[in-house]
Structures are given as structure tokens and as C-alpha cells.
Enzyme design. Structure first.
Site, short mmCIF file in Angstrom:
data_model
loop_
_atom_site.label_atom_id
_atom_site.label_comp_id
_atom_site.label_asym_id
_atom_site.label_seq_id
_atom_site.Cartn_x
_atom_site.Cartn_y
_atom_site.Cartn_z
N GLU A 169 0.87 -1.17 0.00
CA GLU A 169 0.00 0.00 0.00
C GLU A 169 0.91 1.23 0.00
OE1 GLU A 169 -2.98 0.48 3.08
OE2 GLU A 169 -3.46 2.52 2.38
N ASN A 232 -4.39 4.93 -2.32
CA ASN A 232 -5.60 5.57 -1.77
C ASN A 232 -6.08 6.71 -2.64
OD1 ASN A 232 -5.79 4.25 1.04
ND2 ASN A 232 -3.65 4.84 0.87
N ASP A 293 -11.64 0.28 1.52
CA ASP A 293 -10.77 0.56 2.66
C ASP A 293 -11.60 0.79 3.93
OD1 ASP A 293 -8.35 0.97 3.85
OD2 ASP A 293 -7.90 2.87 2.87
N GLU A 350 -5.97 -5.38 8.02
CA GLU A 350 -5.02 -4.31 8.32
C GLU A 350 -4.62 -4.37 9.79
OE1 GLU A 350 -5.61 -0.47 5.86
OE2 GLU A 350 -7.54 -0.92 6.75
MG MG Z 1 -5.77 2.64 2.73
#
Ligand code: MG
Ligand code: CMP
Length: 390
Positions: A169, A232, A293, A350
């Protein structure tokens, strides 16, 4: 009758308010004409005559001082009444600069034209200091973007079945010349205020895409699977449906195949932007994937999984951290992952910090993990070197 709350009908000749009165509303003329008059040295002077579509009585609402003039109906009139609260809510919602501009203009108009004593301008150093700070923040951020101070860090995302790295990420960091390395929070606030979120996201995604494209060439040469890049994209990208059109040249320039890009969108962005579904459909048509997300922190509910073209869900770290100690959290994660699998959606957890969390998540069928257990976000070059060495 609801109408009565918003509209007022008055006969010709009615004095709506007098100069010097306290104010509790402004008016928009729907029908008829109104005469605005004020006392001057020479006596009463007609300042203006207003008709349908025009607004009056706003000054006293904005600055809280008495009416600067009187208003009398010349005809039978119909008005839409705008309440004090409505105006104050909008002013409170304005940017600090807009609010000061508005109040300053009204103050100037009163000083220039009104007999009613104008209040001192209620704008203090505190308020202007905040505006100055904000303007400086915007300049600093623009300069940072131009000078390449905004950099992409990469955090590994691993396949939980063998704890092997699968991708990254991209996360924004500000390599500030005097304040050191600053977290995303230092960037996101000023970027949102300065309308620079899209520029920021693209700066980070573009830089990361170039690094991952290079890595993938090395991996291919070594006969290994390519790495993916999760990046993102914040709410402003979804104000229209053009994200895919803007991504294509970025990927082209970076040399990254779209199939290796995962567009991360938060639940909240997905819910509040009516264009998100179409924007994501086009991202998919480009060949890229969509990753939801912060899953579980918004209020999207599971129906969103079937309504939008989602390939992955990112299970929020708040679930990961509670999973081992709290049986109910574990069951929630298990059922979400089961459902997602039926819809061909894979899961990324996460915030994994312990082996036990990783083991439980793998057991539940969570395919990928991200967190300090596997690695913190580090500069892109270091992250790519570690991937290659793994
Ligand atoms: Mg993210
Ligand atoms: P307010 O002070 O609340 O009440 C009187 C209204 O008259 C005022 O808001 C304005 O809407 C209007 N007004 C005041 N001064 C002028 C002007 N010079 N010309 C036109 N309209 C005015």
C-alpha cells in the site's frame, strides 16, 4: 400549513421593519415590490426598490446590529422568509476567509451609508491569525508538492497462507525540510482545505507506481510473480466519473500495468458520492481492481458488497486488534469473509501486529495481511529491495 412557516403575505403599505429594529429574518421577494428607505441628514431617502427574486434584510442578520433601513411593501407582497438560524448556519459553514470577507463588506457598507451606528468589526487577531496560518499552510503544501517533498512510502501486504509478500500500500509522507518526516495527517488537512487532495493522491500513487513498475521488471527477470500496488484515492476523485481517465496516463507514464493497481476507496467515500459506482466501473474497465478501505468502520452494510464492483475488502485494524480477545469480533470477521468469498471478494486484514492474529485470520480465510508484523511503511526503494530479497 408548512407554507406558513416559510412564506409571509402582506398587504400594500405594510411596514415590514423599521430602521433600528432588532432583526430575526431576511426576506426574498416572491411577488410585489418593496421600498427600502433610510434616514439621512436631509430626511428619509429611498435607497432602492426591490422586486421578485431580490433579497433584503440580510445585513442585520449577518452582523447582529440593528436594521440599517426600513422596508415597506408597495404592493400586496409574498416573501420567502429566511431565518436567522439558517443564515448563521451557512456563515458558520463558510471558510474563515469567506466569513471575514462577508462581515467586512457589510461593515464597510454600514459605515459608508447607514445612520444606524455600526458596531465595531468583531474580527480579532485570533481569527485573522488562523486565516494567515491557513494561507501559509496552503503555500507550504503547494511548494512541497512542487519540490517533491511529498513522497510515497510503501507498506508490504503479504499473502497470509505463506507469509510471502504480494504487494504494497502506498502511503503519503511529507519529507519536510525543517520539521522532518511528517505523517499523512500533516498533509491531508491542508490538502483538503486547499483543494489539493487529488494532486496529493496522484503525486503519491504516481511515484509509487514508478517504483513498483521497476520492481515488477526485476521480478519478471527472476521468473517471479509481479507485485501489486494499492493506492488511496480520496473523496474528491469521486465527485465525477473521470478517475479512470486520469489514471490511464499516470500508469502509462509509470510503466505499470493497470492490472497491478488496486484503487482504495473508503466506505464513507463510496456511500456519499453518487458518482462512485460509475467511476469504479470505469476503473475496472481499465483493468485495475477496487479495494474497499476501512471496511466495517462506516455504515455501508453488506449490501454494498454486491452493489459496487469491489474486488477486495480491507478489514479495519480495529477488528484485527480485538479479534483474539473478543469472540464476537472474531465471528463478525469470519462471517464477513465467508460472505465476501461467495461474492468473489478477497479480504485484506489491516493492522496485524502478532503471529496469533495472523494465524487466526488465515484460518478464517483472510487471504492477505498488512501490519507491523510484516513491516512498517518504509521509503519505496527500501520496500522494493526487501520484496526482491524475500
Ligand atoms: Mg488505505
Ligand atoms: P438590514 O440592515 O437587515 O435591514 C435593512 C435592509 O435594507 C438591509 O438589511 C439591506 O437588505 C437593505 N439595504 C441597506 N442599505 C441598502 C442600500 N444602500 N441599498 C440597497 N439596499 C440596502
Amino acid at each position: 400549513m408548512v407554507d406558513a412557516l416559510y412564506r409571509r403575505r402582506t398587504a400594500a403599505g405594510t411596514l415590514l421593519f423599521d430602521e433600528g429594529d432588532e432583526a430575526d429574518c431576511a426576506y426574498i421577494v416572491e411577488r410585489g415590490r418593496v421600498e427600502i428607505a433610510a434616514t439621512r441628514a436631509t430626511g428619509s431617502v429611498v435607497l432602492t426598490r426591490l422586486g421578485p427574486g431580490e433579497i433584503f434584510g440580510e445585513m442585520a442578520l449577518v452582523d447582529g446590529a440593528p436594521r440599517s433601513a426600513s422596508a415597506r411593501c408597495l404592493d400586496d407582497c409574498v416573501f420567502v422568509v429566511v431565518g436567522r438560524d439558517q443564515i448563521h448556519r451557512e456563515i458558520a459553514g463558510a471558510t474563515p476567509l469567506m466569513s471575514i470577507l462577508l462581515r467586512t463588506l457589510i461593515h464597510r457598507l454600514r459605515v459608508a451609508t447607514s445612520r444606524v451606528l455600526s458596531p465595531a468589526l468583531p474580527i480579532g487577531m485570533d481569527e485573522t491569525a488562523r486565516i494567515v496560518a491557513r494561507i501559509e499552510g496552503e503555500h507550504e503544501l503547494r511548494r512541497a508538492l512542487e519540490n517533491g517533498e511529498v513522497v510515497a512510502f510503501l507498506q508490504p501486504i503479504v499473502s497470509l497462507s505463506g507469509a510471502v509478500p504480494a504487494g504494497f500500500e502506498a502511503l503519503a509522507r511529507w519529507a519536510h525540510p525543517t520539521r522532518g518526516l511528517l505523517p499523512p495527517a500533516a498533509l491531508l488537512g491542508p490538502a483538503a482545505e486547499a483543494d489539493l487532495l487529488e494532486t496529493l493522491d496522484f503525486a503519491v500513487a504516481g511515484a509509487a507506481a514508478r517504483k513498483v513498475a521497476d520492481l515488477n521488471r526485476d521480478l519478471a527477470a527472476a521468473g517471479r510473480q509481479p507485485a501489486f500496488l494499492s493506492a488511496n484515492f480520496s473523496a474528491p476523485h469521486f465527485a465525477d466519473t473521470q478517475l479512470a481517465g486520469r489514471l490511464a496516463p499516470m500508469l502509462e507514464e509509470a510503466g505499470l500495468d493497470p492490472i497491478h493497481l488496486k484503487v482504495e476507496i473508503t466506505e464513507t467515500t463510496l456511500i456519499v458520492n453518487p458518482h462512485a459506482a460509475e467511476a469504479l466501473a470505469r476503473v475496472k474497465a481499465l483493468g485495475a481492481c477496487v479495494s474497499l478501505d476501512d471496511f466495517g468502520t462506516g455504515y455501508s452494510g453488506l449490501s454494498y458488497l454486491s452493489r459496487f464492483p469491489i474486488d477486495h475488502i480491507k478489514i479495519d485494524q480495529s477488528f484485527t486488534s480485538r479479534l483474539v480477545a473478543d469472540k464476537r469480533t472474531a465471528e463478525i470477521v469470519r462471517s464477513v469473509v465467508d460472505l465476501a468469498r461467495l461474492l468473489d471478494i478477497s479480504a485484506v486484514a489491516e493492522g496485524i501486529e502478532t503471529q496469533e492474529q495472523a494465524r487466526r485470520l488465515a484460518e478464517m480465510g483472510v487471504g492477505f495481511g498488512q501490519g507491523y508484523l510484516f513491516g512498517a511503511p518504509v521509503p519505496a526503494d527500501a520496500a522494493c529491495a526487501a520484496f526482491l530479497a524475500a
